[in-house]
Design a protein around this motif. Structure first.
Motif, PDB file in Angstrom:
ATOM      1  N   LYS A   1      30.142  29.797 -40.334  1.00 34.44           N
ATOM      2  CA  LYS A   1      28.686  30.312 -40.942  1.00 34.44           C
ATOM      3  C   LYS A   1      28.735  29.790 -42.478  1.00 34.44           C
ATOM      4  N   PRO A   2      27.373  29.839 -42.990  1.00 30.22           N
ATOM      5  CA  PRO A   2      27.083  29.365 -44.436  1.00 30.22           C
ATOM      6  C   PRO A   2      28.052  29.891 -45.468  1.00 30.22           C
ATOM      7  N   ASP A   3      28.382  30.861 -45.309  1.00 30.36           N
ATOM      8  CA  ASP A   3      29.101  31.845 -46.069  1.00 30.36           C
ATOM      9  C   ASP A   3      30.714  31.595 -46.278  1.00 30.36           C
ATOM     10  N   GLY A   4      31.158  30.929 -45.082  1.00 29.43           N
ATOM     11  CA  GLY A   4      32.476  30.394 -44.920  1.00 29.43           C
ATOM     12  C   GLY A   4      33.304  31.260 -43.815  1.00 29.43           C
ATOM     13  N   SER A   5      32.542  32.335 -43.478  1.00 31.89           N
ATOM     14  CA  SER A   5      33.202  33.218 -42.425  1.00 31.89           C
ATOM     15  C   SER A   5      33.063  32.584 -40.892  1.00 31.89           C
ATOM     16  N   ILE A   6      33.965  32.922 -40.139  1.00 32.82           N
ATOM     17  CA  ILE A   6      33.819  32.676 -38.746  1.00 32.82           C
ATOM     18  C   ILE A   6      32.929  33.777 -37.955  1.00 32.82           C
ATOM     19  N   GLN A   7      32.141  33.085 -36.969  1.00 34.28           N
ATOM     20  CA  GLN A   7      31.494  33.853 -36.002  1.00 34.28           C
ATOM     21  C   GLN A   7      31.992  33.211 -34.632  1.00 34.28           C
ATOM     22  N   MET A   8      32.400  34.115 -33.575  1.00 33.01           N
ATOM     23  CA  MET A   8      32.988  33.704 -32.378  1.00 33.01           C
ATOM     24  C   MET A   8      31.857  33.692 -31.581  1.00 33.01           C
ATOM     25  N   GLU A   9      31.171  32.639 -30.840  1.00 30.77           N
ATOM     26  CA  GLU A   9      30.131  32.586 -29.858  1.00 30.77           C
ATOM     27  C   GLU A   9      30.543  32.199 -28.574  1.00 30.77           C
ATOM     28  N   ALA A  10      29.955  32.860 -27.370  1.00 34.38           N
ATOM     29  CA  ALA A  10      30.189  32.529 -25.994  1.00 34.38           C
ATOM     30  C   ALA A  10      29.411  31.588 -25.379  1.00 34.38           C
ATOM     31  N   LYS A  11      29.509  30.642 -24.720  1.00 32.39           N
ATOM     32  CA  LYS A  11      28.833  29.961 -23.727  1.00 32.39           C
ATOM     33  C   LYS A  11      29.252  30.640 -22.351  1.00 32.39           C
TER      34      LYS A  11
ATOM     35  N   LYS B   1      37.775  37.371 -27.482  1.00 30.40           N
ATOM     36  CA  LYS B   1      36.405  38.300 -27.893  1.00 30.40           C
ATOM     37  C   LYS B   1      35.528  37.662 -28.626  1.00 30.40           C
ATOM     38  N   TYR B   2      34.223  37.734 -28.438  1.00 28.13           N
ATOM     39  CA  TYR B   2      33.072  36.995 -28.953  1.00 28.13           C
ATOM     40  C   TYR B   2      32.112  37.975 -29.804  1.00 28.13           C
ATOM     41  N   ASP B   3      31.423  37.606 -30.745  1.00 24.88           N
ATOM     42  CA  ASP B   3      30.288  38.120 -31.572  1.00 24.88           C
ATOM     43  C   ASP B   3      29.089  37.995 -30.983  1.00 24.88           C
ATOM     44  N   SER B   4      28.650  36.762 -30.461  1.00 27.33           N
ATOM     45  CA  SER B   4      27.499  36.469 -29.959  1.00 27.33           C
ATOM     46  C   SER B   4      27.506  35.689 -28.618  1.00 27.33           C
ATOM     47  N   VAL B   5      26.197  35.477 -28.124  1.00 29.75           N
ATOM     48  CA  VAL B   5      26.043  34.885 -26.911  1.00 29.75           C
ATOM     49  C   VAL B   5      24.920  33.829 -27.074  1.00 29.75           C
ATOM     50  N   GLN B   6      25.502  32.634 -26.777  1.00 27.78           N
ATOM     51  CA  GLN B   6      24.243  31.526 -26.810  1.00 27.78           C
ATOM     52  C   GLN B   6      23.618  31.458 -25.459  1.00 27.78           C
ATOM     53  N   ARG B   7      21.971  31.831 -25.644  1.00 29.64           N
ATOM     54  CA  ARG B   7      21.335  31.842 -24.673  1.00 29.64           C
ATOM     55  C   ARG B   7      20.326  30.633 -24.492  1.00 29.64           C
ATOM     56  N   ASN B   8      19.595  30.362 -23.382  1.00 29.73           N
ATOM     57  CA  ASN B   8      18.238  29.313 -23.290  1.00 29.73           C
ATOM     58  C   ASN B   8      19.004  27.994 -23.796  1.00 29.73           C
ATOM     59  N   ILE B   9      20.071  27.521 -23.497  1.00 29.18           N
ATOM     60  CA  ILE B   9      20.693  26.397 -24.176  1.00 29.18           C
ATOM     61  C   ILE B   9      19.886  25.257 -23.470  1.00 29.18           C
ATOM     62  N   GLN B  10      19.392  24.245 -24.401  1.00 29.69           N
ATOM     63  CA  GLN B  10      18.572  23.047 -23.893  1.00 29.69           C
ATOM     64  C   GLN B  10      19.122  21.972 -24.723  1.00 29.69           C
TER      65      GLN B  10
END
Length: 370
Positions: A39-49, A142-151
């Motif tokens: 992320k822009p602030d240097g932190s890490i966000q775990m995202e799931a496909k 573990k993840y924090d967010s999910v990627q939807r509608n991938i194009q």
């Protein structure tokens, strides 16, 4: 909808003898899994496909007939600018293979083909996605967010993608394990060394490190012998003092305390440096070194570095992030995600409505490499 980049590479391609066009077959450009995004602030966000998002008909079909560009353009590729940016096209055979999305591609631009032949062989997949803040767990990650509608919008050939040079143009994404058979030039060179009276075959590049471990083990064995000698002397002193007058009792107790402490050191040393424990320590360290090499390079020197230092160096080399002040748990989780890259590749995260890239090419901030 956010714009993302996934990194991949080309290392198996053919050139059409009539047209000179370059063809790459069965390129894996994305896979199901959980990946860290910076992320822009240097932190890490775990995202799931997740399978229900990446392997849908819509996401798979979005990989068909998409432009191939020389580096990332400063904008999404469309009908108004394709004559400027498009150097080739993906085929119309995008398909699911296990947990991966794969497609063939053809590059028709002579200048770009020359660059590829000279070594510019990494890919960065540009796509758009909705990132929903839904926490969960997929296959133990573990993840924090999910990627939807991938194009998928385009596939860029770049000098160095976010995954670095360990992922090259066979098309394995920075998120996935290399599938292809190892070429002869990539096969491991071995040598034979002698350890504890037996011949052992090891990777030539690791021979010196293993011999050093063996030398360290012998030094530790010598230390154990010295501790035994000290214990014997202190035990004799203790027994002698036990037969002395009451005034010697304090000295006897002190000698016993020293002997007990040395016995504890001996037990710890024997447990750490002998038998199965030593074999496991060597195996674990060599496994960690093998996992770190794709990120720090085959010529990296791991001598004297702790497991934590090796992981921190790998993370820094892969993502240009200094995590040395992070907790051991944070570093272990992040390094596990890197192993999925070498099995793998990673997508960088830039935040809502931003375009940012982690590739070595100068891509606007609203694009992201992974």
């Amino acid at each position: 909808m956010l714009t993302r980049y996934d990194s991949a590479t080309i290392n198996r391609f053919s050139v059409d003898s009539q047209t000179g066009y370059l063809h790459v077959r069965n390129v894996p450009i994305a896979r199901v899994g959980v990946f860290p995004y910076l992320k822009p602030d240097g932190s890490i966000q775990m995202e799931a496909k997740l399978p229900d998002d990446l392997l849908t008909d819509s996401a798979v079909e979005s990989a068909n007939s998409k432009p191939i560009t020389d580096n990332h353009p400063n904008e999404s590729v469309n009908i108004n600018n394709s004559s400027k940016y498009a150097k080739g096209l993906t085929a119309t055979n995008a398909h699911v293979d296990g947990d991966k999305l794969k497609v063939d591609m053809t590059i028709m631009d002579g200048s770009l083909i020359d660059e590829i032949k000279k070594g510019k062989q990494e890919l960065s997949i540009g796509f758009q996605t909705d990132v929903e803040p839904v926490a969960g767990e997929y296959k133990g990650m573990k993840y924090d967010s999910v990627q939807r509608n991938i194009q998928i919008n385009h596939v860029a050939v770049v000098a160095r993608g976010r995954a670095g040079h360990t992922v090259r143009l066979t098309g394995d994404s920075a998120e996935m394990v290399q599938d292809q058979e190892p070429s002869k030039e990539n096969q491991m060179e071995t040598t034979t060394i002698r350890m504890d009276g037996a011949d052992v075959t090891v990777a030539q590049a690791d021979a010196d490190k293993i011999l050093k471990l063996d030398a360290d083990n012998k030094a530790n064995a010598k230390k154990i012998d010295e501790l035994n000698a000290q214990i014997k002397a202190l035990t004799a002193e203790r027994d002698k003092l036990k037969g002395s007058a009451d005034s010697a009792n304090k000295q006897a107790d002190e000698a016993k305390a020293k002997a007990d402490s040395l016995e504890k050191q001996l037990a710890d040393a024997e447990k750490k440096f002998t038998g199965d424990a030593l074999d496991k320590a060597i195996a674990d360290r060599m496994e960690l070194i093998d996992q770190a090499k794709p990120f720090v390079g085959e010529s990296a020197d791991f001598t004297g570095k702790s497991a934590k230092e090796i992981k921190v160096e790998a993370i820094n080399k892969a993502d240009s992030i200094d995590v040395s002040d992070k907790s051991d748990y944070y570093i272990d989780v992040y390094f596990d995600s890197l192993k999925n890259r070498s099995n793998a590749g990673v997508v960088g995260y830039s935040g809502k409505e931003e375009k940012k890239t982690d590739s070595a090419d100068n891509v606007p901030d609203r694009y992201h490499l992974a």
